[in-house]
Design an enzyme around this catalytic site. Structure first.
Site, short mmCIF file in Angstrom:
data_model
loop_
_atom_site.label_atom_id
_atom_site.label_comp_id
_atom_site.label_asym_id
_atom_site.label_seq_id
_atom_site.Cartn_x
_atom_site.Cartn_y
_atom_site.Cartn_z
N TRP A 155 0.82 -1.22 0.00
CA TRP A 155 0.00 0.00 0.00
C TRP A 155 0.85 1.27 0.00
O TRP A 155 0.34 2.37 -0.17
CB TRP A 155 -1.03 0.00 1.14
N ASP A 156 2.16 1.11 0.14
CA ASP A 156 3.09 2.22 -0.03
C ASP A 156 2.80 2.98 -1.33
O ASP A 156 2.92 4.20 -1.39
CB ASP A 156 4.53 1.71 -0.14
N GLU A 182 1.87 -1.37 12.97
CA GLU A 182 1.96 -2.84 13.07
C GLU A 182 2.50 -3.29 14.42
O GLU A 182 2.72 -4.48 14.61
CB GLU A 182 2.83 -3.38 11.92
N LYS A 185 4.59 2.15 15.93
CA LYS A 185 5.63 1.98 14.91
C LYS A 185 5.57 3.10 13.88
O LYS A 185 6.59 3.66 13.51
CB LYS A 185 5.43 0.63 14.22
N GLN A 186 4.39 3.38 13.40
CA GLN A 186 4.26 4.42 12.37
C GLN A 186 2.88 5.02 12.43
O GLN A 186 1.97 4.45 13.03
CB GLN A 186 4.54 3.84 10.99
#
Lengths: 750, 750
Positions: free
Chosen positions: B347-348, B478, B591-592
């Site tokens: 999905w980047d 994640e 994480k992000q």
């Protein structure tokens, strides 16, 4: 139901040779003596589908972990039980034709496992080209008395004509595990003699020697020694109608019990001594040893032959898997019947097996299983440290051989931490049954401190809830992963801390020297640690649904779509084969007892109404896709008086392997869940409880049974319970008089 | 910071030969042309640590999945990009001594990637025993104009004495993937000629031919043809001080673009034509092609040379990874720089890359990436069906090459479903930027219907909450798995259904023929399905913490121990290397961007105060252990005016690979996150937005920059934005006048 196995109260009988059933039958017809075991493989060559399996308790290999995606904290290795040398082998050629049931026409096949005496027999006739019918009869056992011995009697009769046979008993140590992660061989060759071969495991360096003695009247053998294969051959005349009988005695000695450099000698001694004693003497010893085993633990069911055979099979398999002679050993989920699950120790031992051995084989046997965990306490502390816990907190592994964690699914390995609770509960359960409080001072308290410390660190305070919470766990119901506040986990965590405190106070009061030793060894401070534990005990979050009057499996469970098992399309069962994993996870369906496991453990703490409400709610959502599931539900169903349900659930458990419900017998039998079947009878229908140092029985009879009777060993006595339509009789086979309660009424038995 | 790479605005320069850096430098010095790519390997023999890597877009192999424990629903294969023939090889022996930088003393080493013209050069001197110093200079590129061509100029000069060289250009197709799951080779040999080799992939059957033409003035070559290796050798005198120059032209043709039986011919044609044109002409074409690429997208940073080099490197790598000429291709996380992540689509692409290509390479290029997903819609429907969804619901895979799911971690594969939202968002984003509403009728609506159907089935109604809920998901963060009601997932799910409805109405109104076609093809019923979606849209659970004034990452997030990143012991970072997975999961650390990803996507829907509160809360808990994380935070920090934070986060992203922050360059560069760095400048500091068909800029200048300027392509124009201490200038390089807003004020640019 699969009625392949013939019904018989004491024997497992197969009367047909079906090649497609051979692998499954090999599992069913496994024999063992606690120290080692052997699948029901054929002695003679068999080129059909087979899993040759021979296992030695405690001899394992750390197989390099295989994963898709590595997670930090995974163990490097999975220590698994080793498939080891094929010691039963006898190559037979009649008129040059090799006897191989995969290639010759087979008649009059008969295969029998005699559970009363622990022997495996087989007989059949094969049509041999140019020689006519040849009859073969074999009997073998692994000796309960001489735990390093296997013995075989193997007879060949030419039925149609005089002919010749070449008979070659052998040991073949060129063996691999079918479940090796990278197809590696786990053994290396050490040495051989004409009658023995010695091997060593890679990495772990366990040495094992197999030595044979072969006797065949009037025959002399030629030796053929080829590295890992040692064989003796003889050619004998087969006179029409006259049996020719080979006796093969194999000594199997490992470095667990002998010095490496003495293995060959030790194994040869075992074989030679057996040869000296002779097969009949050894067999008589075996019959005697098994009679003693059965003395305190038989279950008799009248009016239901299948149930009778099923429960005896469960007991028999458990008795030959573990004997309690060696605290380094434990009970793998498949026992000695296959490789699956690596032959390693799971919480099955504490939750299911210990109550069985305690009541059927006595305190000493069950105690060894507790000592096993005691001996692994430091490894459990290391295991917890790897996950970031400190100061002597212990997390016992999910799967282990030597105390190190083997499993590698994060949701299980790191999160199915309730196992720690069952390990503490087993100590409590042992003391409750035996009255041996001193076990706490000798061993138990140290384990309890380690476990309580783990829980105290694993819980955290939620200002949001103003409660202690335990986040990110997997409960016994493995159809949920990474949930928050699993009721069972939180409940048993609290209980562990309570019991650890109680145990600490008891040891302090009653065994001051031990108290000082333990305090120093474990750097234990009852004041500060106890205060911390008490704070959590008082204020841990235990999710409930007050409206439904049930304990909630975990936070958020009621957000799920609430469908019942009875509404599921049978074509979608079993869910674990039909649904993707995420769908299972977000459904309300339950793999095995979870809230109900807690209610089972702590029955006295709940009202009958609470038990019934929770049972009804969760049973309706439980798919029982674990062999360990139905027994707990069956016991609770019996407790609330739902005998139809209790019986239905019992039956699923008791003949699971005999009838191969799940078509997975090929991989081995469900040994640890067999203990659950026993529990269903003794604690379920038999209603046996041992609370507060007092034995009681609240019995009920399944509708189609005329009667059932079971024996238990209790504090030096053999107690005999018989339940029939005319009531419940409890008598003593041996031991001192005892005050008990039967269906609510006090009695004195003598 | 690692200052290994020399600072230069347009070039990446390495001035030392360090064997331990070779693998990492190979990644950094990768070249590509959208159709294929080549790591910065040496042409001559190198026996040191290296990852030879040559990749052809769209040529993949389904490698059998490797897992520890199989879960129902896992894909059988991971389709991965193939390492393919080593076509740059030139074996050189001087006086019989093989040139090998691992074995000879190296001096004056210089390695340069020229980003302006897309060429890779290298020069060095080696001390050759008995021959003295030998100087080698090479330049190579893969042609942007002739996408099937690679060209190399390779010169050798004996500096100290007259000597002889044996020079052997070759193609070696005996190549394996380092990341093969079972060590298998993925290619089989088809045929060769003295100048070419043709190979075919196993299973997928892609054919590829590599054909070379070698030119060395006055030399003739001997052919050595050995199966997968084709080589031409010549021995030439090296006169002291006189350069001897080899030109190698390699045509690389695959069955993606040619008939299998014409591959050898096609590749030979490409090589021959290149030889005809000559190296200088080809190089001039390359310079021209790159000038055109840079025309609409350069970013100039004044006063910060490192930032300048960093951002140009990001743009350069993205431009050579994807050119938008082929809708079968996409952008792997490592582009053509390594094997990791299989070269597959994540999905980047939608979250980071599409905005980059849209604004720098134009609508047609970005549109190909949308068409890629459109073409895979039926596979996405199959993928959802495997997980139990019905009636045309589509779940795009987490990782894919051809539309089939490749990934095999249940918590990602089955549960990280927010990806579906970003795929819908990319359609919206494309139309918002280009104004091309008709895309909905041509392609977009079908995808949106599939995605909306998925969400409608994936949500369930919770009577407990009286809300629709989405259970068991993994959000963009994640470091949480299998959570309930991830705010971002629920929010974007709702938005997808809203947008699908809006799109359906638009197509119905504006493109009736397409409407009828789509309704029939997708069995779409706007009334019934729309009603169902509307019910969920109106009543979906979006967790909030009202007290803190923030959206809640998921149900139960506030039960976690709330520690901040600044409180973490640096010795415990990065968490994913220091903490076990369960500890990461139950911690509050992120994480992000997760909630913040949603706020970034839908900025207009939130007040500045909401954005700031959420940013402060989540940034303090975010460890940015994904290369995709800092850019979104940087953009939001710029938006709320926290320029120090914005700059700090930007720097982490922009020179991640050049400075090898994570010591993982060996595996390849972080191509997709480079698009995030571009976003940090253009949308962050540059404040570019294209809402409601109107271009606006809200700019801010990082404290240590004098000025920065960027170009974007917008609806047929090249817009030039320059931000300096004296203000923001926006001008048009080309195209029609445009009304825009700059820092809140309307302007007309011409």
């Amino acid at each position: 139901m699969n009625e392949y196995i013939k019904n018989d109260p004491w024997r497992i009988i197969e009367e047909r040779f079906l090649p497609e059933r051979v692998r499954a039958a090999e599992s069913l017809f496994s024999i063992g003596n606690g120290a080692m075991g052997q699948r029901g493989n054929f002695e003679e060559t068999y080129t059909g589908e087979t899993l040759q399996g021979s296992y030695i308790g405690g001899v394992y290999y750390p197989d390099k972990t295989r994963v898709g995606w590595w997670k930090n904290g995974y163990p490097e290795y999975f220590a698994k039980v080793l498939n080891s040398a094929f010691w039963i082998g006898i190559r037979v050629r009649v008129n040059g034709v090799e006897i191989d049931l995969a290639k010759l026409k087979v008649k009059d096949y008969y295969h029998e496992l005699d559970m009363k005496q622990g022997t495996l027999s087989r007989s059949f006739t094969v049509e041999v080209p140019q020689a006519g019918d040849v009859r073969i009869e074999s009997t073998r056992f692994v000796s309960m008395k001489r735990t390093e011995l296997g013995a075989i009697r193997y007879s060949i009769t030419a039925l149609d004509s005089d002919t010749q046979a070449e008979i070659c008993p052998y040991i073949d140590a060129d063996v691999r595990n079918e479940d090796a992660n990278y197809n590696e061989k786990f053994w290396e060759f050490v040495s051989n003699t004409p009658l023995s071969v010695t091997m060593k495991t890679l990495k772990t360096g366990f040495g094992v020697c197999w030595a044979m003695e072969n006797v065949l009247d009037g025959a002399t053998f030629d030796n053929r020694t080829e590295g890992e294969l040692v064989m003796q051959c003889t050619t004998v005349p087969l006179k029409k109608g006259e049996a020719c009988t080979l006796y093969k005695y194999v000594g199997i000695c490992s470095s667990l019990n002998h010095a490496q450099d003495r293995l060959a000698e030790a194994a040869a001694d075992v074989a030679r001594e057996a040869r000296g004693a002779g097969f009949d003497t050894l067999l008589a010893e075996q019959v005697q040893a098994w009679a003693e085993k059965w003395a305190g633990c038989d279950i008799v069911i009248e009016g239901d032959d299948q149930a009778q055979q099923g429960i005896r099979y469960c007991i028999f398999m458990l008795l030959q898997t573990y004997t309690g002679k060696d605290s380094r050993l434990n009970i793998g989920p498949k026992g000695f019947t296959g490789e699956k699950y690596g032959g390693s120790t799971y919480w099955d031992t504490e939750a299911y097996c210990i109550p069985f051995y305690l009541a059927t084989q006595g305190e000493e046997v069950a105690r060894q299983l507790l000592i096993y965990r005691y001996n692994q306490l430091d490894k459990a502390i290391e295991n917890a440290a790897k996950l970031g816990f400190r100061d002597g907190a212990a997390l016992y592994p999910m799967v282990t051989m030597n105390g190190e964690e083997c499993h590698n699914e994060w949701e299980i390995t790191f999160e199915e931490i309730h196992r720690n609770g069952s390990i503490a509960f087993a100590i409590y359960n042992y003391i409750r049954y035996t009255g041996e409080q001193k076990y706490l001072a000798d061993y138990g308290l140290e384990v309890l401190i380690g476990i309580a410390r783990f829980w105290a660190q694993r819980a955290n305070f939620s200002p949001e809830k103003n409660k202690y919470v335990i986040l990110g766990v997997t409960g016994p119901n493995e159809y949920e992963n990474n949930v928050n506040n699993n009721w069972f986990t939180n409940y048993i965590a609290r209980w562990c801390m309570e019991y650890a405190l109680e145990a600490a106070w008891w040891v302090r009061e009653n065994s001051p020297a031990d108290w000082e030793r333990i305090k120093a060894k474990r750097f234990f401070n009852l004041e500060t640690e106890g205060r911390q534990w008490a704070a959590i005990i008082e204020n841990i979050h235990l999710p409930e649904d007050k409206q439904a009057g049930i304990f909630l499996q975990q936070d958020g469970y009621m957000d799920k779509e609430q469908i019942l098992v009875e509404d599921l399309d049978p074509a979608e069962r079993p869910l674990n084969q039909k649904w993707s994993w995420d769908r299972i996870l977000r459904s309300c369906f339950i793999k095995q007892a979870d809230v109900l496991q807690g209610i089972y453990y702590f029955q006295n703490r709940f009202s009958p109404e609470q038990i019934e409400r929770n049972f009804r709610f969760y049973e309706a959502r439980t798919v029982h896709e674990s062999s360990l599931s139905p027994c707990v539900h069956s016991i609770l169903a019996a407790k609330i008086g739902d005998m139809d349900k209790a019986y239905e659930l019992y039956l699923r458990a008791a003949r699971l392997d005999l009838d191969d419900y799940n078509r997975e017998n090929e991989e081995g039998c469900h040994i640890t869940s067999m203990a659950g079947s026993w529990l269903s009878v003794v604690e379920g229908f038999g209603g046996m409880r041992a609370d507060g140092g007092h034995l009681s029985f609240t019995t009920s009879l399944p509708p189609n049974w005329k009667a059932f009777a079971y024996k238990i060993i209790y504090r030096g006595r053999i107690v005999n319970v018989r339940v029939s339509t005319s009531g419940t009789e409890v008598t003593l086979d041996s031991g001192e008089p005892l005050e008990i309660t039967v269906n609510g009424e006090p009695r004195l038995i003598k």
